[in-house]
Scaffold this motif. Structure first.
Motif: not given
Length: 268
Positions: A117-123, A89-93
């Motif tokens: 670098d990218i948006p993350v929802v971690f819950a 995900c980080r590589r591809h945005g």
């Protein structure tokens, strides 16, 4: 409004199928890719057929290609697999919603680094109802801050591999923070034999594993002559899927950063 392009990891599993169903029913989302591990029995099958709604998206083990086609990946797999998907995900945005639990400190650090670098929802739990419970626990703990013993009880199906559940741990963290404690210092994860009297500063955890229990969580504030219980019962995995899609739509409006469901729901 352009439809949000969703990729689903672990598409052939119980949670993955629920995510496929919820995505196909979302008028503002489209299923861009369905991913499962090499050797999975579902590879090559139409992801929608699993839920009675053929969609033309075949389940593939090529996670990198699937992630490249999506604007957001939803991942409820295992920590090692999720971390591999995170780097892709980080590589591809590509944004990512992480519902996987059981990460160690190194894994959590990697998630925080990727969020630069990218948006993350971690819950630990994507259910809207559970996240309302988190808010209620914070309020209750601040009011019941003296004279009440706190116990967290959770129950899940026999296939769950981590304990206590991520949701139970988060409940403990919410209460501990509200009480000005560090959960790492006050948590008791099991009792056996002659344990002595309960220390008032501790937060106890009890775990049940059996059958097909989707997820039960209760926090007990036990005082003298009364007991306050705040809990949640999940009868299906659909609340987790719907909450995950809500998180994915939230991420479509941000460029990077680490968020949880409290951010998604505006409960800060």
């Amino acid at each position: 409004m352009n439809a949000l392009r969703i990729a689903i990891a672990g598409a052939g599993g119980r949670m993955g199928r629920m995510l496929v169903e919820a995505t196909l029913k979302d008028a503002h989302a489209t299923l861009a890719a369905a991913i499962d591990q090499p050797g999975a029995a579902v590879l090559g099958k139409d992801a929608g057929e699993m839920v009675g709604a053929p969609c033309g998206v075949a389940i593939s083990s090529d996670s990198d290609a699937g992630i490249a086609q999506a604007s957001c990946l939803i991942d409820f797999t295992r920590p090692e697999g999720t971390l591999q998907h995170l780097e892709s995900c980080r590589r591809h945005g590509t944004a990512i919603v992480i519902g996987t639990t059981g990460f160690d400190a190194v894994g959590k650090k990697a998630i925080a680094a990727a969020a630069q670098d990218i948006p993350v929802v971690f819950a630990p739990n994507m259910s809207v109802g559970v996240n309302v419970v988190f808010k209620l626990l914070d309020v209750a703990a601040r009011i019941l801050n003296e004279g009440y013993d706190v116990e967290v009880v959770e129950a899940h199906h026999r296939q769950k591999v981590d304990a206590p559940s991520g949701t139970a741990l988060r409940m403990g963290e919410v209460v501990a923070h509200a009480l000005g404690r560090d959960l790492g210092d006050c948590a008791i994860y099991g009792r056996q034999g002659v344990t002595g009297e309960r220390l008032p500063s501790t937060i106890g955890f009890a775990t049940v594993r059996g059958g097909d229990i989707v997820g039960d969580h209760d926090v007990l504030f036990c005082g003298l002559g009364e007991r306050v219980e705040i809990g949640h019962r999940a009868s299906s995995r659909m609340p987790y899927a719907l909450g995950s899609l809500r998180a994915a739509h939230f991420l479509s409006r941000v460029k990077h950063g680490l968020f949880d469901m409290q951010d998604v729901l505006g409960l800060r």
